[in-house]
Design an enzyme around this catalytic site. Structure first.
Site, PDB file in Angstrom:
ATOM      1  NE  ARG A 196      31.945 -22.348  42.838  1.00 21.63           N
ATOM      2  CZ  ARG A 196      33.155 -22.188  43.385  1.00 21.63           C
ATOM      3  NH1 ARG A 196      33.960 -23.220  43.538  1.00 21.63           N
ATOM      4  NH2 ARG A 196      33.567 -20.993  43.769  1.00 21.63           N
ATOM      5  CG  ASN A 198      35.222 -16.166  44.020  1.00 18.55           C
ATOM      6  OD1 ASN A 198      36.277 -15.855  44.546  1.00 18.55           O
ATOM      7  ND2 ASN A 198      34.900 -17.413  43.755  1.00 18.55           N
ATOM      8  CG  ASP A 199      29.340 -13.838  42.984  1.00 18.50           C
ATOM      9  OD1 ASP A 199      29.502 -13.231  41.909  1.00 18.50           O
ATOM     10  OD2 ASP A 199      29.018 -15.033  43.040  1.00 18.50           O
ATOM     11  CG  HIS A 242      31.902 -19.270  37.545  1.00 10.04           C
ATOM     12  ND1 HIS A 242      31.047 -18.213  37.511  1.00 10.04           N
ATOM     13  CD2 HIS A 242      31.842 -19.762  38.809  1.00 10.04           C
ATOM     14  CE1 HIS A 242      30.480 -18.055  38.696  1.00 10.04           C
ATOM     15  NE2 HIS A 242      30.945 -18.986  39.500  1.00 10.04           N
ATOM     16  NE  ARG A 271      26.935 -22.205  45.128  1.00  6.24           N
ATOM     17  CZ  ARG A 271      27.907 -21.510  44.557  1.00  6.24           C
ATOM     18  NH1 ARG A 271      28.522 -20.549  45.224  1.00  6.24           N
ATOM     19  NH2 ARG A 271      28.294 -21.768  43.329  1.00  6.24           N
ATOM     20  NE  ARG A 282      32.792 -14.796  39.597  1.00  4.96           N
ATOM     21  CZ  ARG A 282      32.399 -15.711  40.483  1.00  4.96           C
ATOM     22  NH1 ARG A 282      31.395 -15.439  41.303  1.00  4.96           N
ATOM     23  NH2 ARG A 282      32.972 -16.873  40.558  1.00  4.96           N
ATOM     24  CB  CYS A 299      33.576 -21.326  50.165  1.00  6.33           C
ATOM     25  SG  CYS A 299      32.056 -20.462  49.717  1.00  6.33           S
ATOM     26  CD  GLU A 326      27.248 -15.728  46.527  1.00  3.99           C
ATOM     27  OE1 GLU A 326      28.344 -15.915  45.983  1.00  3.99           O
ATOM     28  OE2 GLU A 326      26.282 -16.496  46.383  1.00  3.99           O
TER      29      GLU A 326
HETATM   30  C1  PEP Z   1      31.914 -16.845  45.543  1.00  2.00           C
HETATM   31  O1  PEP Z   1      31.159 -16.060  44.972  1.00  2.00           O
HETATM   32  O2  PEP Z   1      32.925 -16.503  46.182  1.00  2.00           O
HETATM   33  C2  PEP Z   1      31.641 -18.291  45.506  1.00  2.00           C
HETATM   34  C3  PEP Z   1      32.282 -19.142  46.267  1.00  2.00           C
HETATM   35  O3  PEP Z   1      30.716 -18.709  44.620  1.00  2.00           O
HETATM   36  P1  PEP Z   1      30.935 -18.771  43.031  1.00  2.00           P
HETATM   37  O4  PEP Z   1      32.400 -18.514  42.755  1.00  2.00           O
HETATM   38  O5  PEP Z   1      30.487 -20.106  42.609  1.00  2.00           O
HETATM   39  O6  PEP Z   1      30.057 -17.672  42.539  1.00  2.00           O
HETATM   40 MG    MG Z   2      29.260 -16.674  44.253  1.00  2.00          MG
END
Ligand code: PEP
Ligand code: MG
Length: 539
Positions: free
Chosen positions: A291, A446-447, A187, A327, A457, A494, A425
């Site tokens: 976010r 990402n998740d 993050h 979100r 991650r 996203c 996700e």
């Molecule tokens: C993701 O998981 O791709 C996402 C957009 O949310 P975050 O990166 O905030 O977990």
């Molecule tokens: Mg996520």
């Protein structure tokens, strides 16, 4: 070579592209964390000492600064001498709050009052108050008495950095981030990309020595105490990067991006309202992801309904007719929030985070839902839940939301239920996407990649395995996009893949026509779509 030295050069992995040239600033990742509280007397004494120390520092600064800067600083000294204010804070310590929490929450209230003032002069003073607030908090937290302000172009160097610590650093003078460990998919890397702060991770051991640093976020290198020739080559690379960004930016003004004759919607991801100040944000088709958990960072108390409503309303006002997807809190995982998330989870990424946490803490969730329901009548708002695993969770969230709306309306407060969607996700959600009665889906790659590939991650050691272009990840993206097409429900993506030009052909081939990226990536992505449309490569 990764994570090693070549002369005075160290190579790592790129987390955010860009260049920084300035002094190396070592940061202890732990500094600036929560203070260990003592007895009431100890806390009161600690605050008294911190105020005296801050007064001394500010007086010294004022003496050396002179002119207008000195006047600004005098305002801060005057506040430290305001007995009513100080008494209020001591009273709060008397009620059992640690000194830093008592100080911070009282100053936050003052800042909110200044911000709300009609008088522009008073509004402008709120940033002086914030400066003062941070100075005393840093002293109380044993951070050598100085809030971390990066000297112009300075390269912050740390083992790793939590997102909260990144947000505490004043990046207004530019600069970059060099991490000895860390991961490009963490993050904090995401925040660096959003702010356009160059960042290189996994640099390995770096000696404490080294006054000047060259951080090249493109080549993933850190050069310490460079020669004149090395500086010359670096500045040349920086200039060519600037030029290629400028040519990509020229494309931004074009009305739409299209690929094979189909319109591609390009939206932006934001963490906070300030992110809308990015010069390229205005060219977005809307906001694909806000976010909101970042509204919780850096405050001793969770923001109340009005504070949240103001933030959501500001984003909607900025967007006008354009859609805004907000979100709900995705706290937990690597985004712990004191007073909200659960401590002591063995595996927080598989723990009570995202919607699971909000459903477990309905009293906190309801405050956010009230603020969102009130904001929904003010613009084109869509709300989505993160980390959804089962259709029951979506329905439980929807029910809470509907109840909140009903209560607001019964009290005569303008509110409505916005369009409700989910993040895709969790692999289970992607595989069973047709079981969700959602108005839209947004893929969190990402998740999704983290869970499909079984790679934390934030663990840099796994970065080579954490490939979002893995066929298993692409298969789930395709299935979700296909479901959206058949069901007539919009599907966007996203996660960071959307802002990575190398991933674009695969995403378009998966059937996605809506992508949400950081504002800093908008120009390059639009340019890449343009190149792909005219038969070129990703560039
Ligand atoms: C993701 O998981 O791709 C996402 C957009 O949310 P975050 O990166 O905030 O977990
Ligand atoms: Mg996520």
């Amino acid at each position: 070579m990764q994570g090693g030295a070549a002369g005075s050069a160290y190579r790592g992995r790129t987390a955010s592209i860009g260049f920084a040239h300035g002094p190396l600033v070592r940061v202890d990742a732990g500094a600036g964390g929560e203070r260990v509280a003592g007895t009431l007397v100890e806390e009161a004494l600690a605050l008294r000492k911190a105020i005296d120390l801050a007064s001394g520092q500010i007086a010294d600064l004022a003496a050396s600064a002179g002119g207008e800067a000195a006047q600004i600083l005098e305002f801060q000294v005057a506040l430290l001498e305001d007995e009513d204010l100080i008494e209020q804070i001591f009273a709060s310590i008397g009620e059992g709050r640690p000194a830093d929490v008592a100080w911070r929450s009282t100053l936050d209230e003052q800042i909110a009052e200044y911000n709300a003032a009609a008088d522009e002069y008073l509004q402008a003073r709120s940033s002086d108050l914030a400066d003062l607030r941070d100075r005393v908090v840093h002293i109380l937290r044993g951070d050598e008495g100085e809030p971390l302000k990066i000297p112009s172009g300075g390269v912050v160097c740390a083992d790793d950095l939590p997102p909260s610590r990144f947000l505490e650093i004043d990046w207004s003078g530019g600069g970059g981030l060099a991490l000895l460990h860390g991961s490009p998919t963490s993050h904090v890397a995401m925040l660096a990309r959003a702010r356009g702060i160059p960042m290189v991770v996994q640099l390995g051991a770096i000696p404490d020595a080294g006054a000047t640093a060259l951080l090249d976020g493109e080549g993933a290198t850190l050069e310490l105490d460079p020669s004149a020739e090395q500086v010359r080559i670096f500045e040349k690379r920086r200039e060519s990067h600037r030029k290629s960004r400028a040519s990509a930016r020229a494309i931004l003004r074009r009305p739409t991006a299209s690929w094979r004759g189909e319109h591609i919607k390009l939206l932006i991801n934001i963490q906070r309202v300030d992110d809308l100040e990015h010069a390229d944000a205005q060219y977005a088709d809307g906001i694909g992801l806000m976010r909101t958990e970042f509204l919780l960072a850096g405050h001793s108390e969770l923001p109340d309904e009005e504070t949240q409503f103001q933030a959501y309303d500001a984003v909607l006002r900025w967007a006008g007719q354009r859609p805004v997807t907000i979100r709900t809190f995705d706290a937990g995982g690597d985004k712990p929030v004191p007073g909200f998330t659960f401590d002591g989870e063995a595996n927080p990424f598989l723990g009570v985070r995202g919607l699971r946490l909000c459903l477990a803490r309905p009293e906190i969730f309801a405050v956010q839902l009230r603020a969102l329901a009130r904001a929904a009548v003010r613009g084109n708002l869509k709300v989505m839940f993160p980390m959804v695993t089962s259709a029951d969770e979506l329905e439980a969230g929807r029910k809470l939301f509907a109840d909140v709306v009903q209560r607001l309306q019964a009290d005569g407060i303008a509110a409505m239920l916005p369009e409700l969607g989910i993040m895709v996700e969790v692999p289970a959600a992607a595989l069973a996407v047709s079981s969700f009665k959602a108005s839209f889906f947004s893929i969190g790659s990402n998740d999704l990649a983290q869970y499909v590939l079984a790679c934390d991650r934030s663990n840099g050691a796994l970065a080579p395995l954490m490939d979002p272009l893995h066929p298993a990840v692409l298969e789930l993206i395709s299935r979700t996009a296909e479901h959206g097409r058949r069901a007539g429900v919009s599907v966007s993506l996203c996660g960071d893949m959307a802002g990575d030009p190398r991933c674009l052909p695969a995403l378009l081939n998966c059937g996605l026509r809506e992508l949400s990226v950081n504002a800093s990536a908008l120009a390059q992505i639009k340019q890449t779509i343009d190149r792909l449309s005219s038969g070129g490569g990703v560039g």
